[in-house]
Write an enzyme that holds these catalytic residues in place. Structure first.
Site, PDB file in Angstrom:
ATOM      1  N   HIS A 270       0.849  -1.195   0.000  1.00  0.00           N
ATOM      2  CA  HIS A 270       0.000   0.000   0.000  1.00  0.00           C
ATOM      3  C   HIS A 270       0.876   1.233   0.000  1.00  0.00           C
ATOM      4  O   HIS A 270       1.958   1.224   0.594  1.00  0.00           O
ATOM      5  CB  HIS A 270      -0.911  -0.004   1.245  1.00  0.00           C
ATOM      6  N   GLU A 328      -7.867  -4.982  -0.464  1.00  0.00           N
ATOM      7  CA  GLU A 328      -8.455  -5.752  -1.563  1.00  0.00           C
ATOM      8  C   GLU A 328      -8.423  -7.256  -1.317  1.00  0.00           C
ATOM      9  O   GLU A 328      -9.197  -7.998  -1.905  1.00  0.00           O
ATOM     10  CB  GLU A 328      -7.727  -5.450  -2.879  1.00  0.00           C
TER      11      GLU A 328
END
Ligand code: COA
Length: 393
Positions: A270, A328
């Site tokens: 991320h 996700e």
């Protein structure tokens, strides 16, 4: 002016916001003052949207009015349906269809210019930003589900005003009234991803309204930004990866092959979080509850085992960069579990995030400043004009 170039705008503060706080080092997310863990599994999606639009949770009466208001604005016109029918017939990807459908949502208006200057930004009816915000939140599920029904050769369904936002979306997709467990699972997902600071799509939306353009244009642009696999496009590939690993039963081999081949593992890493994304924990809990009651429980065991295999392998692969589970990864398991088809994972992200995008647009308009960064020129200088027939390469 600073001489430093910052291509990804990392660490640059471009706005002050009351909507959410993302602490990438501590792995904490606050939405409208509430830790994500407080809100996600308790709130309805309507309450989360109200919180972002008004800065506080609604009373029971306010919630009822807001629900009714949203439900009354769910329908799309025949012209929008035609656009979606054509997109489905052409095999356009779902995010392209969503972009077309959102862009065409202004066909609902009976004429009149759509602009933010000189309109009452607090009005919830008419064509001002606040009315647009509510309408956009209301129609995105209808647009996605209508496209999907056409893709499957089925007629779209009329939205049901007796169902809440999440239940109505599942109903529009399947034609069946969803179970409370599926609704709760989806609602937890919608609350979890509704808002997340100035990510690429939110920044896009704020930039568009900063020019005093309208919310429909801003949200159309945000859908375009969300489509990319580095932002919202990851959960579909995550599910494919997990299904493959579940069938073949060799998570270590799968991870090794991908990393040795220079590929990225979808669902990990991320830009902001250096620890496990707090949304992963909330979604993992929700998915665990859902799969505990499902015939697919062994799939979820694979998912959990794969996560630890992948995190260990990534730590070895990139010891100087903490690559942890992102939102996700469990999105894929949870959305699959509640019955959202894989092709609609990213559009379903938009079903939620349209609340955050719209709230950011309203916030930007409250104290607007045109977004206009600068670039540093690194090209040639001092060139002289040569007529076309005298130019060599
Ligand atoms: N798998 C393997 N390696 C990864 C990785 C992943 N998921 N994520 C990052 N890396 C590696 C990169 O290859 C890069 O290595 P290099 O320095 O040898 O080139 C290094 O880690 C740093 O990556 P970088 O692209 O600078 O990080 P970023 O902050 O720009 O990337 C993401 C953030 C999300 C784009 C990135 O982690 C990614 O592509 N993840 C997979 C896609 C995904 O899950 N997206 C959903 C995000 S919520």
């Amino acid at each position: 002016m600073s001489e430093t170039t910052n291509p990804g705008l990392e660490g640059v503060i471009v706005a002050e916001t009351e909507l959410s706080d993302v602490d990438g080092e501590a792995g904490e997310l606050i939405i409208g003052g509430y830790p994500l863990e407080e809100l996600a599994a308790n709130a309805s999606y309507e309450e989360s949207v109200f919180l972002l639009f008004k800065g506080r949770l609604p009373t029971a009466d306010e919630l009822e009015t807001f629900r009714t208001d949203l439900a009354a604005r769910r329908r799309i016109t025949e012209e929008v349906r035609q656009v979606l029918r054509r997109a489905a017939a052409d095999g356009a990807p779902a995010m392209d269809a969503l972009r077309m459908g959102v862009a065409a949502a202004s066909l609902e208006d009976e004429g009149g210019e759509r602009e933010n200057a000189d309109v009452d930004t607090t009005a919830e009816t008419g064509s001002g930003p606040r009315a647009d915000a509510i309408r956009l939140v209301a129609v995105v599920p209808t647009v996605v589900a209508t496209y999907w029904r056409y893709r499957r050769g089925e007629e779209p369904l009329e939205p049901r005003s007796d169902l809440n936002h999440a239940a109505n979306y599942l109903y529009l997709l399947t034609g069946e009234e969803p179970t409370p467990a599926d609704v709760r699972g989806l609602e937890t997902y919608l609350n979890t991803v509704i808002e997340h600071g100035v990510n690429a799509s939110t920044f896009t939306a704020r930039t568009v309204v900063s020019t005093d353009s309208d919310l429909i244009s801003a949200i159309t642009a945000a859908v375009g930004a969300l489509k990319g696999p580095l932002h919202g496009g990851a959960p579909g590939p995550v599910l494919e990866m997990l299904r493959e690993v579940h069938e073949e039963g060799d998570p270590e081999g799968y991870v090794r092959e991908k990393l040795e081949g220079g590929e990225r593992l979808m669902g990990f890493g991320h830009r902001v979080y250096r620890v496990r994304d707090p949304r992963a924990a909330v979604l993992s809990d929700a998915a665990e509850r859902l799969y505990a009651q499902s015939a697919d429980a062994d799939f979820f065991e694979t998912v959990q085992a794969f996560e630890s295999t992948a995190v260990d392998a990534l730590a070895e692969h990139k010891p100087d960069r903490r690559l942890e589970t992102n939102v996700e990864f469990y999105t894929a398991a949870l959305l699959d579990g509640v019955g959202v088809p894989q092709e609609l994972f990213t559009p379903t992200f938009a079903v939620s995030r349209v609340g955050g995008w719209s709230a950011h647009c309203l916030e930007q308009l409250e104290d607007n400043r045109l977004v206009r960064p600068v670039s540093r020129y690194v090209g040639e200088t001092g060139r002289t004009w040569t007529p076309v027939d005298e130019r060599g390469v």
